[in-house]
Design an enzyme around this catalytic site. Structure first.
Site, mmCIF file in Angstrom:
data_model
loop_
_atom_site.group_PDB
_atom_site.id
_atom_site.type_symbol
_atom_site.label_atom_id
_atom_site.label_comp_id
_atom_site.label_asym_id
_atom_site.label_seq_id
_atom_site.Cartn_x
_atom_site.Cartn_y
_atom_site.Cartn_z
ATOM 1 N N ASN A 315 16.803 -33.678 -59.974
ATOM 2 C CA ASN A 315 15.568 -33.752 -60.875
ATOM 3 C C ASN A 315 15.675 -32.636 -61.721
ATOM 4 O O ASN A 315 14.449 -32.306 -62.370
ATOM 5 C CB ASN A 315 14.374 -33.526 -59.854
ATOM 6 C CG ASN A 315 14.130 -34.786 -58.798
ATOM 7 O OD1 ASN A 315 14.277 -35.864 -59.098
ATOM 8 N ND2 ASN A 315 13.839 -34.359 -57.679
ATOM 9 N N HIS A 317 15.788 -29.465 -61.333
ATOM 10 C CA HIS A 317 15.209 -28.194 -61.259
ATOM 11 C C HIS A 317 15.806 -27.416 -60.269
ATOM 12 O O HIS A 317 16.678 -28.074 -59.250
ATOM 13 C CB HIS A 317 13.567 -28.306 -60.939
ATOM 14 C CG HIS A 317 13.226 -29.028 -59.787
ATOM 15 N ND1 HIS A 317 12.108 -29.666 -59.618
ATOM 16 C CD2 HIS A 317 13.877 -29.220 -58.596
ATOM 17 C CE1 HIS A 317 11.864 -30.060 -58.201
ATOM 18 N NE2 HIS A 317 13.085 -29.738 -57.733
ATOM 19 N N CYS A 352 11.606 -23.569 -61.781
ATOM 20 C CA CYS A 352 12.365 -22.860 -62.673
ATOM 21 C C CYS A 352 13.618 -23.978 -63.173
ATOM 22 O O CYS A 352 14.155 -24.340 -62.205
ATOM 23 C CB CYS A 352 12.634 -21.391 -62.287
ATOM 24 S SG CYS A 352 13.865 -21.445 -60.953
#
Length: 412
Positions: A315, A317, A352
């Site tokens: 995904n 991340h 993040c």
């Protein structure tokens, strides 16, 4: 002539009728040595009309054109052709051998699938694929602790434990037939560009496994509020059944394009609700507020932490387990040498990406910083934040003294 006779025992050749009155210096046909006799006066070899090819081919008696049965001679005077491997086997022997090989290979594969442990301390599920148990609502999977999964104290690291939890969660969705193209997303979630994200994780470790141990992990899901899902885990020792770890988490949905949280659509709810277990959390919720740290309240700060490409999941991340490693980057080394992590509570505030630069902050409470090596119980507050101050994860960890140390003799 000797070579020709030896060859004829394997590859019989037809012979033509022989003229009994013919005289020749050279015999070119395949003959039986008993059909040759020297002529005293001429010194030449005389060929009798009983010369013939071997009387058997592939184990059967045959007659060849031009062959004449010997007169007034018994079978003892003319021994049968040599018994060889070739003329003793039927023509279909190679086919039979091939069929036998196929059956033996199939039997070997079946024995592997029906494998059973010879040792009582080895758990079933040898391939680690996992299975659904308890009326199809609980997923169970076994893991063997590898040498690269243990830390300096010779026990499994907290990252290893968390990776096992994450792996069973994804395999649960896959085994239940709900895995779409996304990372743990159902088919309806894929259609709507939705993914699961964890917002809270609580873990209690009673005992860490060591190298070579087999652990059994159970996981199941329940409803959490109107738009959340709770997932629980229970980790046991595969040999004794002793509970090693208990963990509980809360998950919500996020649109992977807008990166905003989303309600659970009714189509998705219809997919996942049949798998909800109506039970209390495996851990009582720790309702204590997590403290926000800053440069003044933190005892230890580690800056310049950046994700590597291998830290990202599908995904795009950072993997949830990686945050734990970053949090512990600022934990004092003396405490980690003398203490073991026994509980952890995390709140995920923000994701993040691969270009993020982070800071890890830790504050120690319950003892003086200078006496961590001799302290019995230690509590720490943690914060993982971006360089601009935006919070990524808040956390609290509790540590207890390492009362025993296992020593292994690895000398050959």
């Amino acid at each position: 002539m000797v070579a020709t006779s030896a060859t004829s025992s394997f590859f019989p050749l037809p012979s033509s009728p022989l003229d009994p009155t013919a005289k020749t210096n050279k015999v070119t046909t395949s003959t039986n040595f008993s059909g040759l006799s020297p002529t005293p006066n001429s010194g030449r070899m005389k060929v009798k009309p009983n010369a013939q090819a071997p009387p058997k081919i592939n184990g059967k008696r045959v007659g060849l054109p031009g062959s004449v049965k010997p007169d007034n001679e018994t079978s003892s005077q003319h021994p049968a052709a040599p018994r060889t491997f070739i003329n003793q086997l039927p023509d279909w022997s190679m086919l039979l051998a091939a069929i036998t090989t196929v059956f033996l290979a199939a039997e070997k594969q079946w024995m592997m699938l029906d494998w059973k442990p010879r040792r009582s301390d080895v758990i079933m599920d040898p391939f680690g694929l996992g299975r659904i148990v308890q009326d199809g609502l609980v997923f169970r999977q076994n893991f063997s602790i590898r040498s690269y999964e243990i830390g300096a104290d010779r026990s499994a690291s907290i990252e290893t434990v968390m990776n096992h939890l994450q792996e069973t969660a994804l395999n649960h969705v896959k085994t239940a037939g709900l895995l779409g193209d996304g990372f743990g997303s159902t088919p309806e979630m894929v259609k709507k560009n939705l993914i699961w994200v964890v917002t809270r994780m609580q873990v209690v470790v009673d005992k860490y496994p060591t190298w070579g141990d087999v652990v059994e992990v159970d996981t199941w899901v329940s409803q959490s509020g109107k738009n959340g899902m709770r997932r629980d885990w229970l980790v046991r020792d595969g040999n004794t059944g002793e509970i090693l770890t208990r963990a509980s988490s809360v998950w919500v949905m996020m649109n992977k394009l807008t990166r905003r949280l989303s309600k659970i659509p009714e189509e998705v709810r219809g997919e996942i609700e049949p798998y909800f277990v109506n039970s209390d959390p495996v851990l009582a919720e720790d309702s204590r507020k997590l403290t926000k740290l800053d440069d003044k309240t933190a005892d230890y700060v580690r800056s310049g932490l950046t994700p590597r490409w291998s830290d990202l999941d599908v995904n795009q991340h950072v993997n949830n387990v990686k945050y734990i490693g970053w949090i512990l980057e600022s934990a004092p080394v003396g405490m980690m040498e003398s203490q073991k992590l026994k509980s952890m509570t995390l709140e995920y505030r923000r994701e993040c990406g691969r270009d993020s630069v982070l800071q890890s902050l830790t504050a120690v409470s319950g003892c003086d910083v200078g006496s961590l090596g001799t302290a019995g119980e230690v509590e720490c507050q943690h914060l993982l934040r971006l360089q601009d101050g935006a919070e990524v994860v808040r956390g609290r960890t509790e540590w207890s003294s390492k009362t025993s140390t296992t020593t292994w003799d690895i000398t050959p």
